[in-house]
Write a protein that holds these residues in place. Structure first.
Motif, mmCIF file in Angstrom:
data_model
loop_
_atom_site.group_PDB
_atom_site.id
_atom_site.type_symbol
_atom_site.label_atom_id
_atom_site.label_comp_id
_atom_site.label_asym_id
_atom_site.label_seq_id
_atom_site.Cartn_x
_atom_site.Cartn_y
_atom_site.Cartn_z
ATOM 1 N N UNK A 233 0.850 -1.182 0.000
ATOM 2 C CA UNK A 233 0.000 0.000 0.000
ATOM 3 C C UNK A 233 0.887 1.233 0.000
ATOM 4 N N UNK A 234 0.581 2.144 -0.913
ATOM 5 C CA UNK A 234 1.287 3.415 -0.926
ATOM 6 C C UNK A 234 0.309 4.422 -1.502
ATOM 7 N N UNK A 235 0.689 5.677 -1.478
ATOM 8 C CA UNK A 235 -0.152 6.664 -2.139
ATOM 9 C C UNK A 235 -0.097 6.390 -3.637
ATOM 10 N N UNK A 236 -1.137 6.761 -4.374
ATOM 11 C CA UNK A 236 -1.259 6.252 -5.734
ATOM 12 C C UNK A 236 -0.145 6.673 -6.673
ATOM 13 N N UNK B 14 -5.019 0.007 10.801
ATOM 14 C CA UNK B 14 -4.689 -1.418 10.765
ATOM 15 C C UNK B 14 -5.876 -2.234 10.277
ATOM 16 N N UNK B 15 -7.061 -1.880 10.744
ATOM 17 C CA UNK B 15 -8.255 -2.600 10.293
ATOM 18 C C UNK B 15 -8.465 -2.428 8.789
ATOM 19 N N UNK B 16 -8.249 -1.208 8.308
ATOM 20 C CA UNK B 16 -8.409 -0.969 6.874
ATOM 21 C C UNK B 16 -7.381 -1.785 6.096
ATOM 22 N N UNK B 17 -6.166 -1.771 6.606
ATOM 23 C CA UNK B 17 -5.113 -2.493 5.884
ATOM 24 C C UNK B 17 -5.365 -3.995 5.903
ATOM 25 N N UNK B 18 -5.889 -4.489 7.034
ATOM 26 C CA UNK B 18 -6.220 -5.910 7.093
ATOM 27 C C UNK B 18 -7.308 -6.251 6.085
ATOM 28 N N UNK B 19 -8.290 -5.356 5.969
ATOM 29 C CA UNK B 19 -9.390 -5.652 5.055
ATOM 30 C C UNK B 19 -8.914 -5.623 3.611
ATOM 31 N N UNK B 20 -7.824 -4.936 3.340
ATOM 32 C CA UNK B 20 -7.288 -4.910 1.976
ATOM 33 C C UNK B 20 -6.121 -5.885 1.807
ATOM 34 N N UNK B 21 -5.897 -6.724 2.792
ATOM 35 C CA UNK B 21 -4.796 -7.698 2.767
ATOM 36 C C UNK B 21 -3.432 -7.057 2.536
ATOM 37 N N UNK B 22 -3.236 -5.897 3.083
ATOM 38 C CA UNK B 22 -1.960 -5.211 2.866
ATOM 39 C C UNK B 22 -0.861 -5.891 3.660
ATOM 40 N N UNK B 23 0.276 -6.124 3.015
ATOM 41 C CA UNK B 23 1.419 -6.694 3.713
ATOM 42 C C UNK B 23 2.513 -5.670 3.986
ATOM 43 N N UNK B 24 2.625 -4.706 3.081
ATOM 44 C CA UNK B 24 3.677 -3.709 3.239
ATOM 45 C C UNK B 24 3.099 -2.322 2.974
ATOM 46 N N UNK B 25 3.640 -1.350 3.665
ATOM 47 C CA UNK B 25 3.250 0.035 3.428
ATOM 48 C C UNK B 25 4.496 0.797 3.021
ATOM 49 N N UNK B 26 4.371 1.573 1.980
ATOM 50 C CA UNK B 26 5.519 2.306 1.470
ATOM 51 C C UNK B 26 5.215 3.797 1.533
ATOM 52 N N UNK B 27 6.105 4.548 2.151
ATOM 53 C CA UNK B 27 5.938 6.004 2.155
ATOM 54 C C UNK B 27 7.207 6.656 1.626
ATOM 55 N N UNK B 28 7.020 7.822 1.075
ATOM 56 C CA UNK B 28 8.153 8.586 0.553
ATOM 57 C C UNK B 28 8.356 9.773 1.470
ATOM 58 N N UNK B 29 9.577 9.938 1.902
ATOM 59 C CA UNK B 29 9.859 10.896 2.959
ATOM 60 C C UNK B 29 11.094 11.707 2.585
ATOM 61 N N UNK B 30 10.960 13.014 2.585
ATOM 62 C CA UNK B 30 12.081 13.851 2.161
ATOM 63 C C UNK B 30 12.736 14.625 3.283
ATOM 64 N N UNK B 31 12.397 14.296 4.524
ATOM 65 C CA UNK B 31 12.898 15.086 5.639
ATOM 66 C C UNK B 31 14.401 15.050 5.804
#
Lengths: 432, 742
Positions: free
Chosen positions: B567-570, B611-628
């Motif tokens: 899961x990541x932003x589109x 977490x509940x949303x991610x479970x319902x979508x069977x998400x295994x990994x979350x990817x974010x992009x961070x420029x800090x």
């Protein structure tokens, strides 16, 4: 090392939703059991319970809770398959054992019997808390019942048992179960833990020797006397508020519930603890599922993708461990879902009584990535949570009908226009 | 560079004089050689023209190779990765598999019918080039073909621009137009090597269609109209921007009808182009029946019917000799035609047969529409209204040559110039509405500017020449009508005319050379960055490369189970599927707003809700992009408000004010508590509080936003850090299974 084993466990958990998480998949019954006692005299005072375990083939290893050589693991391998903690007053375990390692022991799929008693130590309460059980905070409190007792008002004659053949066996426990000990309540957010033996509505938890100054916190049927927890990896835990429940004295004692004409020669304790130990050590109620098998009607191979409106057949083999061998599991409540965010198809599987559950249905007219899901949560049985992903595609460009009967007027219009145009141009060009 | 070639493109009079100069020594030898050279001047002119075109062709190609030289031969940005992936599939599996491809790796669990939801023109073009090269025994990798498709088609566009310029003005204008468009930043921005996107071939198709249509209107020939229909078909197969053609062409026809320029030529051209183009366009699955069912295409159909009414009236007029009778007839016919059309449209719309205008179309007509109604369109940076500076940046001198060109067009009004004027004005309006549509306006701006440059230079040089050789003017008088006017001004013979002309010419050349320099600079500085590999200047002026994206995607590819869902932003969806080869929940094909909103909601919720949303979508990994850490500003925190808005658009539990403090978006201590504890904040700043990013600043100093973060003690409950790239730009988290006992 712990982190490693945990992540290995997590990954394998993630890869294998099949969750038959015991020591060996083929033989799930525990064999080696560590018994921790805070006093070696318990060995003789509870000898009946231990001897029934031994007679069923368990290899019991008695240790003092303070024994400095205590260890559950050696070289990353667990030495025991089960753990019985009959040491309610122990403040600190000897050796490398602590509440965290016991939690890890359970998380590795191994089983635990934990018994507290009045004035249980923080260590024991902590372990119980890890399993979703809250003992009464007042360490001197006991369960008191003025209606369901046998002689003493703190000796509860409880008969409110959970109705599950899997947990308590097929033969009904007729006699009340005698209990003297501390009350506990269940964490309401935890749906894995359940009461096996509940107190009557008139029970409450208080210090019997002092006068009640404020209303008791735990009352009535919110009080659980004995609870079980089946973790997601199907490790089983029994938590009892009374150590005496397992003792030879209560096992052999006769019982007559106050105000009841029925007098039983023998309390229900022996049957209760025996059956419960059978359940907790996976001699009963342990299911195993084969892989989910599906294919189109008339084919035998599993396709990589289905098309909408395909007819398919689905089957799964489920076996039950009888304590000695795998027997076919027979039930009429096994269901399969064809699931994509919500179930599109929900069908009850029919069984051939040989362990094979099967059904057939039509793929819905929706494309997407579906899952065959079998979620089987039956009281006392291992939770089966099986799923298998399968994409469903729409029609290919050449799978539609070439000519649709309803469109024949249009075809007719097309061809007559063409013919008319041809005739018209002929007339127009060559008329004059 | 391109500008310098312009003066040579001045048509016959100049080359004639050149020939005369060159020929004068030969005169001594023989009169025959003079004659043969005289013949050769025509050929010389052709040679010159061809070589200029050839140079422009090559120039257009090599100007777009900066990115390959600076970085490597790679696909840029976001959408091109999807195009690359589909092209790869096409070359591997063949056309029918491609056409019927159901992709289960994107939009989990909905999936996507790739064949029915894309414009296949680009992929098929690249695959054809690839297969041709293979056939010719050039064993190139498909990636190289994809990378170079855009420059190749940009080169082809210059040729079309030349012919188009020639059609609407003269060969000189054509050559200038070719040179201008070859290096115009507005076009280069979308067609550098590696920018493997639909626009790469679409601009070529667009200009080709317009050119062929103008040619068809001019000649009234069926074959040109047919060509134009095929050009339109190619455009439809390549880009959604074909809607511009199918609205501009009818508009143009309508203007011609209104201004009394109706002719049989127009009738033939439009009818043929519309009917055939429509039938051909229906073959593209993604477009399907839109030509007869969607609101955006109804204008073309209306004009088509109007055309028939015109033709019918013409015929009636011819039959009836009585003008008064005809007037009455005309009134009745027009009224009833409009009535019938109106009723048909009304019934069609009310019954739902004709779909209403899409949000994108609305937002084009009304720039504020998207902001209020469709946050997902408004969130894309290339859909923002254009700033003046970017007009200047992308057009440079063309910006003020454009009005001058319009002036020339109006001075010599013809069917062709009317077309280019309308094209220029409408597209310039759209360019003002959306940044990315600068691209569509670029060819028109280049063409009109080319007319200005060419006409000005021509007038000035002829001024110079006539003054030099007064007797010769008479002989060349008949060549062009434009010269007669210059001759008139000449006859009044102002004193500083010649010097003025020279000064002006020098000015024009200066401007053109500035343009060339500007274009080269812009191309090399601004438009040649692949955006998947970032570059920055270090403290000592050395170049630092941040290759974090690819690092993260390869990590996903190597270290996660093959059926893992990320899961990541589109924005990153296409890249994850193409490079990471993993299933994503949402990607850049933003067809399902609800699904995107679900991800937006997960990102902006507290961890346990997420977490509940991610479970319902069977998400295994979350990817974010961070420029800090690096100061990379287009990261997920800066995009976060859009996630909140899009999530809130579908799930009203997400409210934008919860994340703002006094209408201000902050991440430091003054940020709102919801902001400080939402999933996105936690994932971006996890462990960031321990890190010193800049000398002399406290720990947890966010360089992208220039503040010290407000929540340094972040604990994750349901997720755990799986991988963070070397510069912290991409962070990947693993979603833990539910706890064993609770």
């Amino acid at each position: 090392m712990m982190n490693l084993s945990r992540s290995v466990a997590l990954i394998s958990l993630f890869l294998l939703p099949l969750l038959t998480f015991s020591f060996s998949v083929d033989n799930p019954t525990d064999r080696r059991v560590l018994v921790l006692l805070d006093d070696l005299s318990l060995k003789s005072s509870h000898s009946i319970f231990f001897s029934t375990l031994k007679s069923r083939g368990f290899d019991l290893d008695f240790k003092l809770a303070e024994d400095s050589k205590l260890a559950l693991q050696r070289y990353g391998q667990y030495l025991y398959d089960g753990l019985i903690i009959f040491a309610p007053s122990t403040e600190r375990f000897g050796g490398s054992l602590d509440s965290k390692s016991i939690a890890e022991f359970v998380d590795s799929g191994r089983d635990l019997i934990l018994s507290a008693d009045t004035s249980a130590s923080d260590l024991i309460r902590g372990i119980a808390l890890e399993c979703g059980v809250d003992f009464d905070e007042d360490s001197s409190a006991m369960v008191i019942d003025h209606s369901s007792f046998d002689g003493d008002h703190t000796l509860i004659a409880a008969d409110d048992l959970v109705k599950s053949h899997a947990i308590l066996g097929k033969t009904k426990i007729e006699a009340p179960v005698l209990f003297r000990g501390v009350a506990h309540s269940l964490n309401p957010t935890n749906n894995l833990v359940l009461k096996v033996l509940s107190a009557s509505p008139s029970a409450y938890s208080a210090n019997p020797s002092s006068k009640l100054s404020s209303p008791p916190q735990l009352t009535g049927s919110a009080i659980s006397l004995v609870s079980v927890m089946q973790a997601r990896n199907n490790a089983r835990v029994v938590i009892s508020g009374s150590l005496q429940l397992f003792s030879d004295r209560l096992l052999r004692s006769s019982v007559q519930k106050a105000g009841s004409p029925n007098k039983y020669e023998k309390s229900g304790n022996e049957q209760f603890v025996t059956e419960l130990s059978k359940w907790v050590f996976h001699e009963r109620g342990h299911l195993k599922a084969g892989s989910l098998v599906h294919h189109r009607v008339g084919e035998t191979d599993e396709p990589a993708i289905y098309r909408i409106k395909d007819d398919l057949e689905f089957s799964v083999e489920i076996l039950e461990w009888s304590g000695k061998s795998w027997e076919p599991y027979v039930a009429d409540d096994m269901q399969v879902q064809f699931y994509m965010m919500s179930p599109y198809v929900l069908k009850t599987l029919s069984t051939d009584k040989k362990g094979l559950f099967h059904t057939s249905f039509k793929v819905p007219d929706v494309y997407g990535v579906f899952q065959f899901k079998v979620e089987y949560e039956k009281l006392g049985y291992t939770t089966l949570s099986l799923s298998k992903q399968i994409p469903v595609r729409p029609y290919r460009h050449n799978e539609y009908e070439r000519f649709i009967p309803t469109a024949y007027p249009y075809y007719g219009a097309c061809f007559t226009t063409m013919a008319g145009f041809f005739v018209f141009s002929f007339v127009y060009l060559y008329h004059k | 560079m391109g500008g310098k070639q312009d003066p040579t493109a001045n048509g016959s009079p100049k080359s004639e004089s050149m020939g005369a100069k060159k020929a004068s020594p030969d005169l001594l030898n023989s009169s025959f050689s003079f004659k043969s050279l005289k013949l050769k001047t025509k050929q010389q002119e052709l040679l010159l023209r061809v070589s200029i075109l050839g140079l422009v062709y090559v120039l257009a190609f090599i100007a777009r190779l900066f990115s390959v030289l600076r970085y490597e031969s790679m696909i840029h940005e976001f959408d091109p990765y999807f195009n690359y992936r589909t092209t790869l599939y096409l070359t591997e599996k063949g056309f029918y598999e491609f056409w019927n491809w159901f992709d289960s790796e994107s939009w989990y669990p909905l999936g996507r019918i790739i064949g029915g939801t894309l414009y296949p023109g680009l992929m098929v073009t690249a695959a054809l080039i690839y297969w041709t090269l293979r056939f010719l025994r050039f064993f190139v990798h498909i990636r190289e073909v994809c990378v170079l498709t855009a420059p190749f088609f940009a080169s082809n566009t210059t040729i079309v621009a030349y012919f188009f310029g020639k059609e609407i003005w003269d060969t000189g204008a054509g050559l200038v137009a070719a040179a201008l468009i070859a290096i115009c930043p507005g076009y280069i921005s979308r067609s550098v090597a590696g920018s493997y996107d639909n626009e790469a071939v679409a601009i070529f198709a667009l200009l080709l269609t317009f050119y062929l249509f103008v040619k068809a209107v001019k000649t009234g020939s069926l074959s040109w109209a047919l060509g134009s229909a095929f050009g339109y078909f190619y455009m439809v197969s390549a880009w959604g921007g074909y809607v511009f053609i199918i609205n501009l062409v009818p508009l143009y026809v309508l203007v011609l009808l209104i201004t009394g320029r109706y002719s049989m030529r127009l009738y033939v051209a439009y009818n043929c182009m519309y009917i055939l183009g429509m039938l051909l366009a229906m073959q593209i699955r993604f477009v399907g029946f839109q030509h007869v069912q969607s609101g955006e295409h109804m204008g073309a159909m209306g004009v088509f019917l109007l055309m028939q009414v015109f033709y019918f009236l013409d015929w009636v007029k011819y039959q009836l000799n009585d003008t008064k009778l005809f007037q009455t007839f005309l009134r009745i016919t027009v009224t009833s035609a409009i009535l019938v059309g109106g009723i048909a449209l009304g019934v069609g719309t009310a019954s739902g047969y004709i779909s209403p205008w899409t949000g994108r179309f609305y937002s084009l007509l009304d720039p504020t529409y998207a902001k209020d109604h469709i946050p997902i369109i408004a969130s894309v940076s290339e859909h923002q209204p254009t700033a003046w500076s970017s007009f200047m940046f992308d057009y440079h001198i063309l910006l003020f040559l454009f009005p001058a060109g319009l002036y020339f067009c109006f001075k010599r009004l013809s069917d062709a110039t009317i077309f280019i004027v309308m094209y220029g004005l409408t597209s310039l309006y759209f360019a003002g509405v959306m940044v990315r549509l600068i691209l569509v306006a670029t060819p028109a701006v280049c063409l009109i500017s080319a007319i200005a440059v060419s006409a000005t230079v021509k007038n000035l040089t002829s001024l110079l020449r006539t003054k030099q050789k007064v007797p010769q003017t008479g002989s060349t008088k008949g060549v062009g009508s434009s010269k007669s006017s210059s001759k008139v001004t000449l006859d009044q013979s102002q004193p500083f005319q010649k010097n003025g002309a020279i000064a002006l010419l020098v000015g024009v050349f200066y401007l053109l050379s500035r343009y060339a320099i500007h274009c080269t600079w812009v191309t090399s500085e601004a438009y040649s960055s692949p955006s998947i590999v970032l570059a920055a200047r270090g403290a000592h002026g050395n170049r630092i490369i941040f290759d974090d994206y690819r690092e993260a995607y390869y990590w996903l590819r190597q270290n996660t189970p093959t059926d893992a869902k990320v899961m990541s932003w589109w924005d990153y969806g296409y890249q994850i599927t193409a490079m990471g080869n993993r299933t994503v929940i949402v990607d850049n094909n933003t067809w399902n707003n609800t699904h995107i909103a679900t991800v937006g909601r997960a990102m902006s919720s507290y961890e346990d809700e997420a977490y509940d949303i991610m479970r319902s979508l069977d998400v295994n990994y979350v990817l974010v992009v961070f420029g800090g850490v690096t100061g990379y500003s287009s990261d997920d925190i800066n995009k976060f408000l859009w996630m909140v808005r899009i999530g809130g658009g579908v799930y009203p539990v997400i409210k934008e004010p919860d994340y703002l403090v006094n209408g201000e978006f902050r991440v430091d201590k003054g940020a709102s508590p919801k902001m400080l504890n939402c999933l996105m904040y936690k994932l971006c700043y996890y462990r960031f509080g321990e890190l010193v990013t800049e000398y002399g600043k406290p720990t947890g100093y966010d360089r992208a936003r220039g503040v010290e973060i407000g929540n340094k003690d972040i604990k994750l409950e349901h997720l755990e850090e799986a991988y963070t790239t070397s510069n912290w730009i991409v962070r990947i988290y693993r979603v833990k299974p539910p706890t064993n006992r609770l």
